[in-house]
Enzyme design. Structure first.
Site, PDB file in Angstrom:
ATOM      1  N   GLY A  12      -8.754  30.406  47.666  1.00 26.38           N
ATOM      2  CA  GLY A  12      -7.952  30.304  48.875  1.00 26.38           C
ATOM      3  C   GLY A  12      -7.481  31.621  49.448  1.00 26.38           C
ATOM      4  O   GLY A  12      -6.452  31.666  50.130  1.00 26.38           O
ATOM      5  N   ASN A  14      -8.861  33.208  51.872  1.00 25.13           N
ATOM      6  CA  ASN A  14      -8.939  33.079  53.339  1.00 25.13           C
ATOM      7  C   ASN A  14      -7.782  32.237  53.878  1.00 25.13           C
ATOM      8  O   ASN A  14      -7.243  32.527  54.947  1.00 25.13           O
ATOM      9  CB  ASN A  14     -10.280  32.503  53.767  1.00 25.13           C
ATOM     10  CG  ASN A  14     -11.362  33.555  53.799  1.00 25.13           C
ATOM     11  OD1 ASN A  14     -11.371  34.414  54.681  1.00 25.13           O
ATOM     12  ND2 ASN A  14     -12.261  33.533  52.823  1.00 25.13           N
ATOM     13  N   ILE A  93     -19.498  19.161  51.246  1.00 22.60           N
ATOM     14  CA  ILE A  93     -20.214  18.725  52.454  1.00 22.60           C
ATOM     15  C   ILE A  93     -19.222  18.071  53.412  1.00 22.60           C
ATOM     16  O   ILE A  93     -18.305  17.389  52.973  1.00 22.60           O
ATOM     17  CB  ILE A  93     -21.267  17.652  52.099  1.00 22.60           C
ATOM     18  CG1 ILE A  93     -22.157  18.111  50.955  1.00 22.60           C
ATOM     19  CG2 ILE A  93     -22.094  17.250  53.310  1.00 22.60           C
ATOM     20  CD1 ILE A  93     -22.801  16.957  50.219  1.00 22.60           C
ATOM     21  N   ASN A 108     -15.623  27.493  60.756  1.00 23.47           N
ATOM     22  CA  ASN A 108     -16.008  27.846  59.388  1.00 23.47           C
ATOM     23  C   ASN A 108     -16.167  29.360  59.264  1.00 23.47           C
ATOM     24  O   ASN A 108     -16.579  30.033  60.210  1.00 23.47           O
ATOM     25  CB  ASN A 108     -17.346  27.175  59.034  1.00 23.47           C
ATOM     26  CG  ASN A 108     -17.794  27.472  57.614  1.00 23.47           C
ATOM     27  OD1 ASN A 108     -17.011  27.382  56.670  1.00 23.47           O
ATOM     28  ND2 ASN A 108     -19.055  27.848  57.446  1.00 23.47           N
ATOM     29  N   HIS A 110     -18.316  32.118  57.085  1.00 22.84           N
ATOM     30  CA  HIS A 110     -19.468  32.242  56.186  1.00 22.84           C
ATOM     31  C   HIS A 110     -19.600  33.714  55.770  1.00 22.84           C
ATOM     32  O   HIS A 110     -19.555  34.603  56.623  1.00 22.84           O
ATOM     33  CB  HIS A 110     -20.745  31.768  56.886  1.00 22.84           C
ATOM     34  CG  HIS A 110     -21.940  31.845  55.981  1.00 22.84           C
ATOM     35  ND1 HIS A 110     -22.140  30.938  54.962  1.00 22.84           N
ATOM     36  CD2 HIS A 110     -22.948  32.736  55.904  1.00 22.84           C
ATOM     37  CE1 HIS A 110     -23.240  31.273  54.305  1.00 22.84           C
ATOM     38  NE2 HIS A 110     -23.753  32.356  54.849  1.00 22.84           N
ATOM     39  N   GLN A 179     -12.987  43.593  54.183  1.00 22.87           N
ATOM     40  CA  GLN A 179     -13.324  44.307  55.425  1.00 22.87           C
ATOM     41  C   GLN A 179     -13.697  43.368  56.568  1.00 22.87           C
ATOM     42  O   GLN A 179     -13.706  43.777  57.716  1.00 22.87           O
ATOM     43  CB  GLN A 179     -14.478  45.279  55.171  1.00 22.87           C
ATOM     44  CG  GLN A 179     -14.096  46.389  54.218  1.00 22.87           C
ATOM     45  CD  GLN A 179     -15.194  47.427  54.043  1.00 22.87           C
ATOM     46  OE1 GLN A 179     -16.212  47.403  54.731  1.00 22.87           O
ATOM     47  NE2 GLN A 179     -14.992  48.343  53.116  1.00 22.87           N
ATOM     48  N   GLU A 181     -13.853  39.094  56.285  1.00 22.12           N
ATOM     49  CA  GLU A 181     -13.359  37.711  56.348  1.00 22.12           C
ATOM     50  C   GLU A 181     -11.872  37.590  56.665  1.00 22.12           C
ATOM     51  O   GLU A 181     -11.478  36.810  57.538  1.00 22.12           O
ATOM     52  CB  GLU A 181     -13.642  36.995  55.023  1.00 22.12           C
ATOM     53  CG  GLU A 181     -15.116  36.850  54.726  1.00 22.12           C
ATOM     54  CD  GLU A 181     -15.375  35.974  53.510  1.00 22.12           C
ATOM     55  OE1 GLU A 181     -14.803  34.882  53.408  1.00 22.12           O
ATOM     56  OE2 GLU A 181     -16.158  36.397  52.643  1.00 22.12           O
TER      57      GLU A 181
HETATM   58  C1  GAR Z   1     -15.371  33.038  50.894  1.00 20.16           C
HETATM   59  O1  GAR Z   1     -16.142  34.184  50.681  1.00 20.16           O
HETATM   60  C2  GAR Z   1     -15.971  32.202  52.005  1.00 20.16           C
HETATM   61  O2  GAR Z   1     -16.547  32.953  53.032  1.00 20.16           O
HETATM   62  C3  GAR Z   1     -17.025  31.438  51.250  1.00 20.16           C
HETATM   63  O3  GAR Z   1     -16.420  31.104  50.023  1.00 20.16           O
HETATM   64  C4  GAR Z   1     -15.442  32.100  49.686  1.00 20.16           C
HETATM   65  C5  GAR Z   1     -14.137  31.397  49.416  1.00 20.16           C
HETATM   66  O4  GAR Z   1     -13.140  32.284  49.016  1.00 20.16           O
HETATM   67  N1  GAR Z   1     -17.473  30.294  52.003  1.00 20.16           N
HETATM   68  C6  GAR Z   1     -18.723  29.861  51.983  1.00 20.16           C
HETATM   69  O5  GAR Z   1     -19.592  30.344  51.289  1.00 20.16           O
HETATM   70  C7  GAR Z   1     -18.995  28.684  52.908  1.00 20.16           C
HETATM   71  N2  GAR Z   1     -20.414  28.474  53.042  1.00 20.16           N
HETATM   72  P1  GAR Z   1     -11.600  31.906  49.162  1.00 20.16           P
HETATM   73  O6  GAR Z   1     -11.399  30.535  48.509  1.00 20.16           O
HETATM   74  O7  GAR Z   1     -10.899  32.982  48.376  1.00 20.16           O
HETATM   75  O8  GAR Z   1     -11.238  31.902  50.617  1.00 20.16           O
END
Ligand code: GAR
Length: 207
Positions: A12, A14, A93, A108, A110, A179, A181
């Site tokens: 989490g 992000n 999904i 989303n 990515h 850098q 996300e």
């Molecule tokens: C992040 O890098 C996000 O971009 C990726 O999973 C990670 C989650 O980290 N998402 C995907 O790959 C979606 N296809 P987080 O739980 O620390 O935010």
């Protein structure tokens, strides 16, 4: 003020970037109302609780079919009054009923520059493993709207990040998060809530 639900699966970070941006006053037209996790052990749920935001677990495994799972997600989104949905590290999904109900209102993040290293099977650390295996010198992150094609919706924003000699999937993942996300996602959510983005087919313009 748009009500935002966030879907998560793991650490989490992000989600935390979104909550921190909100606390700094950087998302004035949106409020986070609920977090849905695909796994009970998602640390993102603790982050939500710490910020005083309700959380619940809806796991694909608890449902016999995608249709039932899809219906449960939609019911939860409606129950919290969500007007937009942010997938912040959501590795499960999303079914067609939710996508249709929230057409052009699901965002989303990515961890690559779409259309590289995206689509089925490209999620989390696997994306960075694939980038390193291919030997790319530049990768990055993409924020996009969700449609029925995995990672195929209109692109809202992208940021490039350099791959460094000796990178592992973990070091690259961390650099892409720091850098790209954690900067891109709050910005895009803020722009979206403020009505600054308009979609014209695949192209999204920022007013
Ligand atoms: C992040 O890098 C996000 O971009 C990726 O999973 C990670 C989650 O980290 N998402 C995907 O790959 C979606 N296809 P987080 O739980 O620390 O935010």
């Amino acid at each position: 003020m748009l009500k935002i639900a966030v879907l998560v699966s793991g650490g989490g970070t992000n989600l935390q970037a979104l909550l921190d941006a909100k606390a700094r006053g950087e998302i004035p037209h949106g409020e986070f109302v609920h977090v849905i996790a695909s796994r009970p052990d998602a640390y993102a749920l603790t982050r939500a609780a710490n910020a005083g935001i309700s959380g619940e677990v809806i796991s694909r495994k608890s449902f016999a079919t995608l249709e039932e799972y899809d219906a449960a997600i939609l019911q939860a989104l409606r129950a919290c009054g969500a007007q937009i949905v942010v997938l912040a590290g959501f590795l499960s999904i999303l079914g067609p009923t939710v996508i249709e109900a929230y057409r052009d209102r699901i965002i989303n993040i990515h961890p690559a520059l779409i259309p590289s290293f995206c689509g089925k099977g490209y999620y989390g650390l696997h994306v960075h493993e694939a980038a390193l295996a291919r030997g790319v010198k530049v990768t990055g992150a993409t924020v996009h709207l969700v449609n029925e094609i995995p990672d195929g919706g209109p692109i809202l924003s992208q940021k490039a990040v350099l791959v460094e000699e000796g990178d592992t999937p973990e070091t690259l993942q961390r650099r892409v998060m720091e850098q790209a996300e954690w900067i891109l996602l709050p910005q895009a959510v803020s722009d979206f809530c403020a009505g600054r983005l308009s979609v014209h087919g695949a192209w999204v313009s920022r007013k």
